[in-house]
Design a protein around this motif. Structure first.
Motif, short mmCIF file in Angstrom:
data_model
loop_
_atom_site.label_atom_id
_atom_site.label_comp_id
_atom_site.label_asym_id
_atom_site.label_seq_id
_atom_site.Cartn_x
_atom_site.Cartn_y
_atom_site.Cartn_z
N SER A 92 -22.25 6.54 -13.67
CA SER A 92 -23.57 6.39 -14.29
C SER A 92 -24.66 6.20 -13.24
CB SER A 92 -23.58 5.20 -15.26
OG SER A 92 -22.77 5.45 -16.38
N THR A 93 -24.32 5.59 -12.12
CA THR A 93 -25.28 5.43 -11.03
C THR A 93 -25.69 6.78 -10.47
OG1 THR A 93 -24.26 3.30 -10.47
CG2 THR A 93 -25.72 4.27 -8.83
N ILE A 134 -29.92 11.33 -21.82
CA ILE A 134 -29.49 10.74 -23.09
C ILE A 134 -28.49 9.66 -22.74
CG2 ILE A 134 -28.48 11.15 -25.36
CD1 ILE A 134 -29.15 14.11 -25.00
N THR A 135 -28.71 8.45 -23.26
CA THR A 135 -27.89 7.32 -22.86
C THR A 135 -26.77 7.03 -23.85
OG1 THR A 135 -29.51 5.84 -23.87
CG2 THR A 135 -29.73 6.25 -21.52
N GLN A 136 -25.97 6.05 -23.51
CA GLN A 136 -24.72 5.77 -24.21
C GLN A 136 -24.89 5.23 -25.62
OE1 GLN A 136 -22.25 3.07 -22.06
NE2 GLN A 136 -20.80 2.76 -23.71
N ASP A 217 -25.17 10.51 -20.40
CA ASP A 217 -24.45 9.35 -19.87
C ASP A 217 -23.63 8.66 -20.97
OD1 ASP A 217 -23.54 7.26 -18.35
OD2 ASP A 217 -25.46 6.21 -18.22
N GLU A 218 -22.35 8.99 -21.03
CA GLU A 218 -21.42 8.37 -21.99
C GLU A 218 -21.93 8.50 -23.43
OE1 GLU A 218 -18.50 6.91 -21.29
OE2 GLU A 218 -18.56 5.97 -19.31
N PHE A 248 -22.38 15.72 -17.60
CA PHE A 248 -21.76 15.02 -18.72
C PHE A 248 -20.87 13.92 -18.16
CE2 PHE A 248 -19.11 14.20 -22.37
CZ PHE A 248 -19.95 14.41 -23.45
N ILE A 249 -21.32 12.68 -18.28
CA ILE A 249 -20.62 11.52 -17.72
C ILE A 249 -19.75 10.88 -18.80
CG2 ILE A 249 -20.95 9.24 -16.70
CD1 ILE A 249 -23.69 10.33 -15.67
#
Length: 369
Positions: A92-93, A134-136, A217-218, A248-249
Motif C-alpha cells: 500500500s505504501t 480507490i481505497t480499501q 488499494d485492497e 491492483f494491490i
C-alpha cells in the motif's frame, strides 16, 4: 403511515459468477479500447520510502522503517500490475508513493514521461485529475453526511471540471449506470447501501474525473467472496471499455491473479518475484511465492486436501531492523549463510521472469548457492 423506501438495488450486470476464473475469462475475450503507443505509462525505478523512527523529547532519530526498499517496475497503457503480499509488506505504501500522498525518500516515478517524484502544488493537482486512487474500506471512504450525488461530484467540483448543474446531474446518472447502480438513488446517503454497493459508488466517484490510471488499494478485501467477483468483473469491464490502467494491490492471490497482466510478490519492502500472472502460478520460483500459492484455497475440496502445504515459521522481521542478507532468510527453509549475509539481486531468470533468490539464481546458472 410513512411509505417504506425502495431498497437500493444493483443493476443487472453480465458478471454474476462467484468464481474469479469465470469472471476473468469472460472479460478477457472482450476487445480492448485502443490507446497509447506501447510504451510504459508508468516507470518506477529504485523506489524507497523510509519513515524516521525518533526517540525522546528531542525526537532524535534512532533509525528508519524501510517500508519500501528499492522496487522497480513499469506498466503499459491498458494493463494491470498486481502487487500481492502479507500485511506490512509495503504494497500500500507503493500505491501511496505513486499517488504522491507520501514524499518518497529516493528513486524515480515517471508518469507519461514526467518525473512526478517530487512535484507539488498546481502540478500535483493536475496530476490528480488523471491519476486517482480507490481505497480499501467502502464504509470509511464515503462521507456519511453527504448524499451519493455530492460524493461522486466532489472531485469534479474541486477541480472545476464541470460547473453546469445539468451537466453535473447527467454525469452522476452516467457514472451510476456505468458501475451497475440505479441512478434514481443518487440523493440517498451511504448508510442506505451495502458494502458492495458503496464500493461501486467509490468507483463511480473515481471515474467521474475521467482518469487514465487508478491505484486500487485492497478494494475487495472487506467484501464477501461473491461480491468480490462482481467488483473484480466490473473493474475489468471498465478497463476494457475505457482503456484504463491499474495497479491492483491485494493479499489474496486468487483475486489478484485474474485481474492482473503481471504480478509482483512483495515481502518486507522488496519485490521477491515479478512476472506474468499465468507464469507466476504455472512456474513460481521464489520460496515465498510458492508458500503463498500453497496456502491459497482452490475450489476442488479433494485436490485441496491432498496437495502439499508449505508452512512458514516465525514472524515477519521488523522493517526497522531487516535481515542483513535476503529479507526472507529468517523464514526460508533453504536459507544458507550466503542468504543471511548477502542480499540477492532482483534479476531476470529468463523470459522476463524476475526473482531475487540465491537458490533460484544458482539453479538457473546465474550464481552460486
Amino acid at each position: 403511515m410513512r411509505e417504506a423506501k425502495e431498497k437500493p438495488s444493483t443493476v443487472d450486470l453480465p458478471i454474476t459468477d462467484d468464481i474469479m476464473k469465470d469472471v476473468s475469462d469472460d472479460i478477457k475475450n472482450q476487445p480492448v479500447t485502443e490507446s497509447g503507443d506501447g510504451h510504459p505509462i508508468l516507470e518506477v525505478t529504485n523506489l524507497k520510502m523510509y519513515f524516521p523512527v525518533t526517540k525522546g523529547l528531542l525526537k532524535r532519530q534512532v533509525g528508519s522503517v524501510k517500508a519500501v526498499d528499492g522496487v522497480s517496475f513499469s506498466i503499459k497503457h491498458g494493463e494491470t500490475l498486481g502487487i500481492v503480499g502479507e500485511s506490512g509488506s509495503g504494497k500500500s505504501t507503493v500505491g501511496n508513493c505513486i499517488m504522491r500522498n507520501l514524499n518518497v525518500t529516493d528513486g524515480a516515478i515517471v508518469y507519461k514521461g514526467q518525473n512526478i517524484s517530487h512535484i507539488k502544488g498546481n502540478a500535483l493537482d493536475e496530476l490528480h485529475k488523471d491519476l486517482t486512487m480507490i481505497t480499501q474500506d467502502p464504509f470509511a471512504s464515503l462521507d456519511p453526511r453527504m448524499k451519493i450525488r455530492d460524493s461522486i461530484l466532489e472531485g469534479v467540483r474541486i477541480n472545476k471540471l464541470i460547473t453546469d448543474k445539468k451537466e453535473q446531474y447527467d454525469l452522476v446518472r452516467r457514472m451510476l449506470i456505468l458501475v451497475g447502480l440505479n441512478p434514481d438513488f443518487a440523493d440517498r446517503y451511504p448508510h442506505e447501501f451495502s458494502g458492495g454497493q458503496r464500493q461501486r459508488i467509490s468507483i463511480a466517484r473515481a471515474l467521474a474525473i475521467n482518469p487514465s490510471f487508478i491505484v486500487c488499494d485492497e478494494i475487495v478485501s472487506a467484501l464477501d467472496v461473491s461480491i468480490q467477483a462482481q467488483i473484480v468483473g466490473l473493474m475489468m469491464k471498465l478497463q476494457k471499455e475505457l482503456g484504463l490502467t491499474y495497479i491492483f494491490i491485494g493479499h489474496d492471490l486468487s483475486v489478484v491473479r485474474h485481474i492482473s497482466n503481471n504480478v509482483a510478490v512483495m515481502y518486507l519492502g522488496q519485490f521477491m518475484e515479478l512476472t506474468s500472472s499465468d507464469e507466476l502460478y504455472d512456474n513460481p520460483l521464489h520460496p515465498y511465492t510458492k508458500a503463498l500459492i500453497s496456502a491459497a484455497p482452490i475450489p476442488k475440496p479433494r485436490v485441496d486436501r491432498e496437495r502439499e502445504r508449505i508452512l512458514l515459521e516465525g514472524e515477519i522481521p521488523s522493517p526497522i531492523n531487516p535481515p542483513k542478507g535476503c529479507n526472507f532468510c529468517t523464514r526460508c527453509m533453504y536459507a544458507t549463510e550466503k542468504c543471511r549475509n548477502e542480499q540477492p539481486v532482483f534479476m531476470d531468470m529468463g523470459g522476463g521472469h524476475m526473482c531475487a533468490c540465491h537458490k533460484v539464481a544458482a539453479e538457473m546458472g546465474k550464481g552460486e548457492f
